[in-house]
Motif scaffolding. Structure first.
Motif, PDB file in Angstrom:
ATOM      1  N   ILE A 193       0.844  -1.198   0.000  1.00 39.52           N
ATOM      2  CA  ILE A 193       0.000   0.000   0.000  1.00 39.52           C
ATOM      3  C   ILE A 193       0.878   1.246   0.000  1.00 39.52           C
ATOM      4  O   ILE A 193       1.946   1.272   0.619  1.00 39.52           O
ATOM      5  CB  ILE A 193      -0.948  -0.005   1.221  1.00 39.52           C
ATOM      6  CG1 ILE A 193      -1.922   1.170   1.153  1.00 39.52           C
ATOM      7  CG2 ILE A 193      -0.178  -0.004   2.527  1.00 39.52           C
ATOM      8  CD1 ILE A 193      -3.070   1.048   2.150  1.00 39.52           C
ATOM      9  N   ALA A 194       0.422   2.267  -0.714  1.00 43.12           N
ATOM     10  CA  ALA A 194       1.081   3.572  -0.735  1.00 43.12           C
ATOM     11  C   ALA A 194       0.119   4.608  -0.174  1.00 43.12           C
ATOM     12  O   ALA A 194      -1.056   4.647  -0.569  1.00 43.12           O
ATOM     13  CB  ALA A 194       1.485   3.945  -2.163  1.00 43.12           C
ATOM     14  N   VAL A 195       0.608   5.444   0.741  1.00 47.57           N
ATOM     15  CA  VAL A 195      -0.216   6.449   1.411  1.00 47.57           C
ATOM     16  C   VAL A 195       0.417   7.821   1.191  1.00 47.57           C
ATOM     17  O   VAL A 195       1.603   8.014   1.475  1.00 47.57           O
ATOM     18  CB  VAL A 195      -0.316   6.170   2.929  1.00 47.57           C
ATOM     19  CG1 VAL A 195      -1.206   7.212   3.605  1.00 47.57           C
ATOM     20  CG2 VAL A 195      -0.838   4.761   3.183  1.00 47.57           C
ATOM     21  N   GLY A 196      -0.370   8.755   0.699  1.00 46.01           N
ATOM     22  CA  GLY A 196       0.100  10.129   0.572  1.00 46.01           C
ATOM     23  C   GLY A 196       0.043  10.810   1.930  1.00 46.01           C
ATOM     24  O   GLY A 196      -1.041  11.171   2.406  1.00 46.01           O
ATOM     25  N   LEU A 197       1.202  10.981   2.560  1.00 45.88           N
ATOM     26  CA  LEU A 197       1.205  11.466   3.943  1.00 45.88           C
ATOM     27  C   LEU A 197       0.814  12.932   4.056  1.00 45.88           C
ATOM     28  O   LEU A 197       0.185  13.337   5.037  1.00 45.88           O
ATOM     29  CB  LEU A 197       2.575  11.229   4.575  1.00 45.88           C
ATOM     30  CG  LEU A 197       2.920   9.768   4.861  1.00 45.88           C
ATOM     31  CD1 LEU A 197       4.254   9.680   5.593  1.00 45.88           C
ATOM     32  CD2 LEU A 197       1.823   9.083   5.681  1.00 45.88           C
ATOM     33  N   ASP A 198       1.184  13.759   3.083  1.00 40.62           N
ATOM     34  CA  ASP A 198       0.799  15.172   3.144  1.00 40.62           C
ATOM     35  C   ASP A 198      -0.724  15.305   3.094  1.00 40.62           C
ATOM     36  O   ASP A 198      -1.325  16.069   3.855  1.00 40.62           O
ATOM     37  CB  ASP A 198       1.439  15.948   1.990  1.00 40.62           C
ATOM     38  CG  ASP A 198       2.939  15.769   1.929  1.00 40.62           C
ATOM     39  OD1 ASP A 198       3.597  15.920   2.968  1.00 40.62           O
ATOM     40  OD2 ASP A 198       3.451  15.452   0.842  1.00 40.62           O
ATOM     41  N   ARG A 199      -1.352  14.555   2.201  1.00 42.35           N
ATOM     42  CA  ARG A 199      -2.816  14.589   2.110  1.00 42.35           C
ATOM     43  C   ARG A 199      -3.467  14.041   3.369  1.00 42.35           C
ATOM     44  O   ARG A 199      -4.474  14.575   3.842  1.00 42.35           O
ATOM     45  CB  ARG A 199      -3.287  13.781   0.897  1.00 42.35           C
ATOM     46  CG  ARG A 199      -3.094  14.462  -0.435  1.00 42.35           C
ATOM     47  CD  ARG A 199      -3.742  13.626  -1.522  1.00 42.35           C
ATOM     48  NE  ARG A 199      -3.631  14.252  -2.831  1.00 42.35           N
ATOM     49  CZ  ARG A 199      -4.174  13.751  -3.944  1.00 42.35           C
ATOM     50  NH1 ARG A 199      -4.843  12.602  -3.880  1.00 42.35           N
ATOM     51  NH2 ARG A 199      -4.053  14.371  -5.092  1.00 42.35           N
ATOM     52  N   LEU A 200      -2.909  12.946   3.904  1.00 43.84           N
ATOM     53  CA  LEU A 200      -3.493  12.374   5.109  1.00 43.84           C
ATOM     54  C   LEU A 200      -3.419  13.360   6.260  1.00 43.84           C
ATOM     55  O   LEU A 200      -4.405  13.554   6.990  1.00 43.84           O
ATOM     56  CB  LEU A 200      -2.773  11.073   5.472  1.00 43.84           C
ATOM     57  CG  LEU A 200      -3.255  10.371   6.744  1.00 43.84           C
ATOM     58  CD1 LEU A 200      -4.748  10.108   6.706  1.00 43.84           C
ATOM     59  CD2 LEU A 200      -2.482   9.078   6.969  1.00 43.84           C
ATOM     60  N   LEU A 201      -2.286  14.004   6.433  1.00 42.08           N
ATOM     61  CA  LEU A 201      -2.162  15.005   7.488  1.00 42.08           C
ATOM     62  C   LEU A 201      -3.131  16.161   7.243  1.00 42.08           C
ATOM     63  O   LEU A 201      -3.759  16.672   8.183  1.00 42.08           O
ATOM     64  CB  LEU A 201      -0.722  15.512   7.553  1.00 42.08           C
ATOM     65  CG  LEU A 201      -0.417  16.569   8.613  1.00 42.08           C
ATOM     66  CD1 LEU A 201      -0.784  16.071  10.008  1.00 42.08           C
ATOM     67  CD2 LEU A 201       1.053  16.971   8.549  1.00 42.08           C
ATOM     68  N   MET A 202      -3.283  16.545   5.994  1.00 41.64           N
ATOM     69  CA  MET A 202      -4.186  17.636   5.636  1.00 41.64           C
ATOM     70  C   MET A 202      -5.615  17.339   6.085  1.00 41.64           C
ATOM     71  O   MET A 202      -6.274  18.184   6.696  1.00 41.64           O
ATOM     72  CB  MET A 202      -4.124  17.874   4.122  1.00 41.64           C
ATOM     73  CG  MET A 202      -4.899  19.085   3.645  1.00 41.64           C
ATOM     74  SD  MET A 202      -4.707  19.356   1.856  1.00 41.64           S
ATOM     75  CE  MET A 202      -5.884  18.149   1.232  1.00 41.64           C
ATOM     76  N   VAL A 203      -6.107  16.119   5.795  1.00 37.23           N
ATOM     77  CA  VAL A 203      -7.492  15.809   6.171  1.00 37.23           C
ATOM     78  C   VAL A 203      -7.621  15.585   7.675  1.00 37.23           C
ATOM     79  O   VAL A 203      -8.679  15.872   8.262  1.00 37.23           O
ATOM     80  CB  VAL A 203      -8.030  14.591   5.388  1.00 37.23           C
ATOM     81  CG1 VAL A 203      -8.037  14.881   3.899  1.00 37.23           C
ATOM     82  CG2 VAL A 203      -7.271  13.315   5.693  1.00 37.23           C
ATOM     83  N   LEU A 204      -6.555  15.096   8.323  1.00 34.35           N
ATOM     84  CA  LEU A 204      -6.610  14.873   9.766  1.00 34.35           C
ATOM     85  C   LEU A 204      -6.800  16.180  10.530  1.00 34.35           C
ATOM     86  O   LEU A 204      -7.524  16.228  11.528  1.00 34.35           O
ATOM     87  CB  LEU A 204      -5.335  14.179  10.248  1.00 34.35           C
ATOM     88  CG  LEU A 204      -5.236  12.670  10.019  1.00 34.35           C
ATOM     89  CD1 LEU A 204      -3.853  12.161  10.401  1.00 34.35           C
ATOM     90  CD2 LEU A 204      -6.301  11.929  10.802  1.00 34.35           C
ATOM     91  N   ILE A 205      -6.155  17.255  10.058  1.00 34.32           N
ATOM     92  CA  ILE A 205      -6.230  18.529  10.776  1.00 34.32           C
ATOM     93  C   ILE A 205      -7.281  19.468  10.211  1.00 34.32           C
ATOM     94  O   ILE A 205      -7.493  20.564  10.723  1.00 34.32           O
ATOM     95  CB  ILE A 205      -4.865  19.244  10.794  1.00 34.32           C
ATOM     96  CG1 ILE A 205      -4.468  19.694   9.387  1.00 34.32           C
ATOM     97  CG2 ILE A 205      -3.796  18.359  11.414  1.00 34.32           C
ATOM     98  CD1 ILE A 205      -3.302  20.662   9.349  1.00 34.32           C
ATOM     99  N   GLY A 206      -7.932  19.049   9.097  1.00 34.68           N
ATOM    100  CA  GLY A 206      -8.957  19.891   8.496  1.00 34.68           C
ATOM    101  C   GLY A 206      -8.412  21.007   7.638  1.00 34.68           C
ATOM    102  O   GLY A 206      -9.104  22.015   7.413  1.00 34.68           O
ATOM    103  N   ALA A 207      -7.195  20.869   7.130  1.00 34.68           N
ATOM    104  CA  ALA A 207      -6.619  21.881   6.242  1.00 34.68           C
ATOM    105  C   ALA A 207      -7.269  21.789   4.861  1.00 34.68           C
ATOM    106  O   ALA A 207      -7.823  20.758   4.480  1.00 34.68           O
ATOM    107  CB  ALA A 207      -5.111  21.698   6.124  1.00 34.68           C
ATOM    108  N   THR A 208      -7.192  22.876   4.112  1.00 36.77           N
ATOM    109  CA  THR A 208      -7.792  22.905   2.778  1.00 36.77           C
ATOM    110  C   THR A 208      -6.756  22.856   1.662  1.00 36.77           C
ATOM    111  O   THR A 208      -7.121  22.717   0.499  1.00 36.77           O
ATOM    112  CB  THR A 208      -8.644  24.170   2.599  1.00 36.77           C
ATOM    113  OG1 THR A 208      -7.819  25.330   2.796  1.00 36.77           O
ATOM    114  CG2 THR A 208      -9.793  24.191   3.597  1.00 36.77           C
ATOM    115  N   SER A 209      -5.483  22.961   2.016  1.00 42.54           N
ATOM    116  CA  SER A 209      -4.431  22.972   1.001  1.00 42.54           C
ATOM    117  C   SER A 209      -3.170  22.324   1.553  1.00 42.54           C
ATOM    118  O   SER A 209      -2.873  22.417   2.752  1.00 42.54           O
ATOM    119  CB  SER A 209      -4.114  24.403   0.561  1.00 42.54           C
ATOM    120  OG  SER A 209      -2.971  24.437  -0.273  1.00 42.54           O
ATOM    121  N   LEU A 210      -2.417  21.673   0.654  1.00 46.92           N
ATOM    122  CA  LEU A 210      -1.140  21.085   1.050  1.00 46.92           C
ATOM    123  C   LEU A 210      -0.169  22.135   1.571  1.00 46.92           C
ATOM    124  O   LEU A 210       0.727  21.825   2.352  1.00 46.92           O
ATOM    125  CB  LEU A 210      -0.510  20.353  -0.138  1.00 46.92           C
ATOM    126  CG  LEU A 210      -1.170  19.052  -0.594  1.00 46.92           C
ATOM    127  CD1 LEU A 210      -0.421  18.493  -1.802  1.00 46.92           C
ATOM    128  CD2 LEU A 210      -1.196  18.018   0.525  1.00 46.92           C
TER     129      LEU A 210
END
Length: 342
Positions: A314-331
């Motif tokens: 499995i490959a996980v995009g960590l920047d995107r995952l962190l983004m959704v975890l904190i509720g950010a709207t942009s990388l």
């Protein structure tokens, strides 16, 4: 330049887009991931960023690098994921392993895209997709700090719910008509391919990809993190295929969506060098039709594939995952210097 107190105003053109507090949160995020794998005795590895081979996937553009090797100029490629090299390690060592590293995909800029981003990739011997999904859920629980329920949603069902037609049996005319009805005009996939049976499958997948990305993806993972399973066979890439309960051939893979954003991509890995070669060669045929450069095939991976043990990866995009975890709207909120400022 000075301010009202006649003091110099600092030039902040060099400043990162990520705050110090966010950098500290990101560091803790990475620490939790590494601790998660350490407790499971999954080996952390490091593989080269540069390779003589590139990714043949039609719509993933590798970043080329001109290097000098043994006093001769040659072209290498920054990897789009560590998959090829990690599978060579897996074929040799046959142990669970993971890697956190920068990866590169050309011409990807936007709120959810960056030319350089951070990927987590891991492989588990003797895991099927169900075991890999369970471990992904456990990692999410460690990161969220509370129990997480993963929703499982068949590609066919999601497509029918949000597009209204069966993706594996609908005619090309029907797919095109639905796309036009949804305002997705200006696309002419038929002109990109010759009139052959293989080309018809490629045209079909192009329409499916367009409809899925615009009409299905934005609706996924808002209530629960959602695994889309049983993809069309043309999307198998390096995954095995199987037959679903309706008798259709599907790819043995899943993707994770959270808040309408693709986060992860998992395969039941194909261990068949000849089959991989045929897929890579077909990719290059598609690249030719799209006026894209032909990519050198990774002969090391082809050789290793026949010795690859049964496994899932499995490959996980960590920047995107962190983004959704904190509720950010942009990388830009979770990385220091986006490509435009690097």
């Amino acid at each position: 330049m000075s301010n009202a107190n006649n003091l110099p105003v600092p030039n902040l053109s060099y400043a990162p887009t990520m705050t110090l507090a966010m950098a500290q949160q990101r560091a803790q995020f990475m620490s939790v991931i590494r601790q998660f794998f350490a407790t499971r005795q999954v080996l952390e590895v490091q593989t080269p960023l540069l390779s003589q081979a590139g990714n043949t996937d039609t719509f993933l553009q590798s970043v080329a690098a001109q290097v000098t090797y043994q006093d001769k100029p040659c072209t290498y490629y920054l990897h789009t994921s560590p998959e090829f090299a990690m599978k060579r390690l897996l074929a040799s060592w046959q142990v669970p392993m993971y890697q956190i590293c920068p990866v590169f995909r050309d011409n990807e800029i936007g709120a959810r895209h960056n030319i350089e981003f951070t990927m987590l990739e891991w492989y588990q011997p003797d895991y099927g997709l169900d075991e890999m999904a369970a471990e992904l859920g456990q990692l999410l629980e460690a990161l969220y700090g509370h129990p997480v329920i993963l929703s499982h949603y068949r590609y066919v069902d999601a497509f029918m719910d949000f597009v209204g037609i069966h993706p594996l049996t609908a005619s090309l005319d029907a797919l095109q008509a639905v796309a036009e009805d949804k305002g997705l005009i200006g696309f002419d996939f038929n002109s990109d391919f010759n009139n052959t049976k293989d080309s018809e499958a490629d045209i079909r997948q192009s329409w499916l990809d367009l409809l899925f990305s615009h009409a299905v993806e934005p609706n996924l993972g808002h209530d629960l993190p959602t695994l889309i399973i049983e993809y069309p066979p043309a999307t198998a890439a390096l995954a095995k295929t199987a037959v679903d309960k309706e008798g259709n051939t599907v790819a043995k893979r899943f993707e994770l969506y959270i808040k309408g954003i693709e986060i992860a991509n998992a395969y039941d890995e194909l261990a068949d060098g000849q089959a991989l070669r045929e897929r890579f060669e077909h990719d290059n045929q598609l690249r030719r039709r799209h006026n894209l450069p032909q990519m050198p095939i990774d002969e090391h991976l082809i050789a290793a594939s026949d010795d690859l043990i049964p496994c899932s990866g499995i490959a996980v995009g960590l920047d995107r995952l962190l983004m959704v975890l904190i509720g950010a709207t942009s990388l830009e909120e979770v990385i220091a210097f986006p490509s435009g400022l690097a």
